[in-house]
Design an enzyme around this catalytic site. Structure first.
Site, PDB file in Angstrom:
ATOM      1  N   GLU A   1      21.768  22.997  17.693  1.00  0.00           N
ATOM      2  CA  GLU A   1      20.692  24.286  18.656  1.00  0.00           C
ATOM      3  C   GLU A   1      20.846  25.747  17.882  1.00  0.00           C
ATOM      4  O   GLU A   1      19.807  26.316  17.211  1.00  0.00           O
ATOM      5  CB  GLU A   1      20.749  24.567  19.721  1.00  0.00           C
ATOM      6  CG  GLU A   1      20.376  22.822  20.182  1.00  0.00           C
ATOM      7  CD  GLU A   1      20.435  23.219  21.928  1.00  0.00           C
ATOM      8  OE1 GLU A   1      21.902  23.791  22.732  1.00  0.00           O
ATOM      9  OE2 GLU A   1      20.063  23.391  22.775  1.00  0.00           O
TER      10      GLU A   1
ATOM     11  N   ARG B   1      21.580  14.418  29.130  1.00  0.00           N
ATOM     12  CA  ARG B   1      21.276  14.130  30.161  1.00  0.00           C
ATOM     13  C   ARG B   1      22.639  13.713  31.274  1.00  0.00           C
ATOM     14  O   ARG B   1      22.499  13.125  32.358  1.00  0.00           O
ATOM     15  CB  ARG B   1      20.257  13.070  30.548  1.00  0.00           C
ATOM     16  CG  ARG B   1      18.751  14.580  30.055  1.00  0.00           C
ATOM     17  CD  ARG B   1      17.384  13.096  30.016  1.00  0.00           C
ATOM     18  NE  ARG B   1      17.617  13.007  28.988  1.00  0.00           N
ATOM     19  CZ  ARG B   1      16.342  12.256  28.790  1.00  0.00           C
ATOM     20  NH1 ARG B   1      15.917  11.889  29.597  1.00  0.00           N
ATOM     21  NH2 ARG B   1      16.009  11.571  27.465  1.00  0.00           N
TER      22      ARG B   1
ATOM     23  N   CYS C   1      15.670  15.511  26.370  1.00  0.00           N
ATOM     24  CA  CYS C   1      16.835  16.529  26.339  1.00  0.00           C
ATOM     25  C   CYS C   1      18.226  15.389  25.905  1.00  0.00           C
ATOM     26  O   CYS C   1      18.187  14.544  26.736  1.00  0.00           O
ATOM     27  CB  CYS C   1      17.461  16.828  27.580  1.00  0.00           C
ATOM     28  SG  CYS C   1      19.421  17.789  27.997  1.00  0.00           S
TER      29      CYS C   1
ATOM     30  N   TRP D   1      25.610  23.946  28.066  1.00  0.00           N
ATOM     31  CA  TRP D   1      26.227  24.924  27.322  1.00  0.00           C
ATOM     32  C   TRP D   1      25.549  24.312  26.550  1.00  0.00           C
ATOM     33  O   TRP D   1      24.313  23.239  25.783  1.00  0.00           O
ATOM     34  CB  TRP D   1      27.170  24.447  27.039  1.00  0.00           C
ATOM     35  CG  TRP D   1      28.082  22.723  27.231  1.00  0.00           C
ATOM     36  CD1 TRP D   1      27.583  21.581  26.111  1.00  0.00           C
ATOM     37  CD2 TRP D   1      28.430  21.912  28.721  1.00  0.00           C
ATOM     38  NE1 TRP D   1      28.215  20.777  27.080  1.00  0.00           N
ATOM     39  CE2 TRP D   1      27.989  20.775  27.930  1.00  0.00           C
ATOM     40  CE3 TRP D   1      28.455  22.502  29.926  1.00  0.00           C
ATOM     41  CZ2 TRP D   1      29.146  20.032  29.255  1.00  0.00           C
ATOM     42  CZ3 TRP D   1      28.483  21.173  31.160  1.00  0.00           C
ATOM     43  CH2 TRP D   1      28.885  19.901  30.190  1.00  0.00           C
TER      44      TRP D   1
HETATM   45  N1  ARG Z   1      16.902  25.570  21.745  1.00  0.00           N
HETATM   46  C1  ARG Z   1      17.069  26.555  22.511  1.00  0.00           C
HETATM   47  C2  ARG Z   1      17.737  26.925  22.346  1.00  0.00           C
HETATM   48  O1  ARG Z   1      18.477  26.819  21.373  1.00  0.00           O
HETATM   49  C3  ARG Z   1      18.083  26.400  24.176  1.00  0.00           C
HETATM   50  C4  ARG Z   1      17.416  24.769  25.196  1.00  0.00           C
HETATM   51  C5  ARG Z   1      18.408  23.636  26.089  1.00  0.00           C
HETATM   52  N2  ARG Z   1      19.783  23.719  25.360  1.00  0.00           N
HETATM   53  C6  ARG Z   1      20.359  23.735  25.980  1.00  0.00           C
HETATM   54  N3  ARG Z   1      21.772  23.349  25.533  1.00  0.00           N
HETATM   55  N4  ARG Z   1      21.036  23.186  27.086  1.00  0.00           N
HETATM   56  O2  ARG Z   1      17.961  28.884  22.371  1.00  0.00           O
END
Ligand code: ARG
Length: 377
Positions: free
Chosen positions: A247, A73, A70, A242
């Protein structure tokens, strides 16, 4: 190993955790040695021990602090911990998950939240959610084999259909929750529509981008990882932060085994896709990520970009090191999937230590979430 079944917590891990808690929070009403004796005594008598509210808060936050994949953090201390250890029935659990989404979504001002449900006891297995995230889009295959929706969810979508879900068959259908409690078969629950905040995607410079009809949900809430604190396993402990834009824009929407949209976006932008060296993929990728960040910001939904988050992660490293702690990190996950080399996290190596408390993804949890687990108790 089935962690939803009861197992005796490891004594030395329990002791190590209690010591860590007291070392970082010295002003406890119950002194360290008293608490250690209490925990040992409970382990002797009942084969387990119960975390205090303060231990649970601390344990969950440190599990985040120790999550080597992560990048986000820096704010580990601000995690809100909801104690749901008393929720027993599927209805209770569903209500707890709905509360989680309400609190986490916070009308777009997303807050990091974890809900910790009961661990297994010798008499009762732990509750489980089969979904990999509380909110996810279904994936299907049309009659001619063309994929529709999120391809990573086709296996899980088959599972919920076998459990009786009537699939709408669209590109962005919110999957129902699959909740399983002791001795019972898994139960389906819809998430109330008003609890799922979504953002329609548009691009600030290409109005036609909006015509693609793309969207994404606001809250990524991972629900299939086991939280382990002081030797106690919590198989159901959904947590969220968030989003970081990449991602969605550099993975979910563009991976070939997800929405695979680079060719679609390239066509919309009028790029020459005949040769790789036009870098049409890279150009489509950047514009997709611009659209994601722009749309979330326009909708008032909290999101972060990978440059900002990389810098914050270095701040986190510095702060932790000043506290005398190492920051375990996995380079291959920390470096963003877009413009890695222009972010500062690229240009260094990290400690690979596996610290406890932590989150773990088990083989059986993975199987339940990808549809390779047979339906049944
Ligand atoms: N990578 C995952 C997604 O695209 C989420 C993982 C957690 N991500 C976060 N920003 N807390 O759905």
């Amino acid at each position: 190993m089935r962690y939803d079944q009861w197992r005796m917590p490891d004594r030395s891990e329990a002791e190590e955790f209690i010591r860590l808690f007291h070392a970082e929070h010295p002003d406890q009403p119950v002194p360290l040695l008293t608490r250690l004796r209490q925990v040992a005594d409970h382990l002797d008598r009942y084969g387990t021990y119960r975390h205090t509210r303060a231990e649970l808060d601390f344990g969950a936050r440190v599990a985040w602090r120790n999550s080597s994949r992560c990048i986000g953090r820096l704010y580990w201390q601000s995690l809100r911990v909801i104690d749901r250890r008393n929720a027993v029935t599927p209805d209770d659990i569903h209500a707890g998950l709905c509360d989680h989404l309400r609190l986490a979504t916070n009308h777009g001002r997303i807050r990091p939240v974890i809900s910790v449900f009961a661990p297994a006891t010798p008499f009762r297995s732990a509750p489980l959610v089969w979904n990999s995230q509380l909110i996810r889009y279904a994936g299907y295959r049309a009659a001619d084999g063309t994929p529709i929706g999120d391809r990573a969810q086709t296996g899980f979508t088959d599972t919920v259909r076998r459990l009786g879900w009537r699939a709408p068959g669209g590109w962005f259908d919110i999957l129902p929750l699959v909740i399983q409690t002791h001795g019972d078969k898994p139960q389906l629950y819809e998430i109330p529509r008003e609890l799922v905040l979504e953002v329609p995607l548009s691009h600030p410079d290409f109005p036609r981008f909006a015509e693609l009809g793309l969207r994404w949900y606001a809250v990524p809430a991972v629900s299939h990882m086991r939280l382990r604190i002081g030797g106690v396993d919590y198989p159901l402990a959904p947590f969220n932060g968030w989003y970081m834009g990449t991602e969605i824009g550099a993975r979910n929407l563009v991976d070939p085994d997800r929405y695979d949209l680079l060719p679609v976006v390239a066509r919309l932008l009028g790029l020459d896709t005949r040769s790789e060296s036009t870098l049409w993929r890279d150009r489509a990728l950047v514009e997709t990520n611009v659209a994601v960040l722009h749309s979330f910001q326009a909708a008032g939904v909290r999101i972060t970009d990978h440059h900002t988050e990389s810098r914050r992660f270095l701040t986190h490293l510095a702060r932790e090191e000043a506290q005398g702690r190492t920051v375990p990190a996995d380079w291959s996950w920390i470096v963003p999937p877009l413009s890695g080399g222009v972010t500062p996290v690229f240009h260094r190596y990290y400690d690979a230590a596996e610290l406890s408390p932590n989150f773990h993804l088990d083989e059986d949890a993975r199987a339940r979430a990808n549809g390779t687990c047979p339906v049944g108790p």
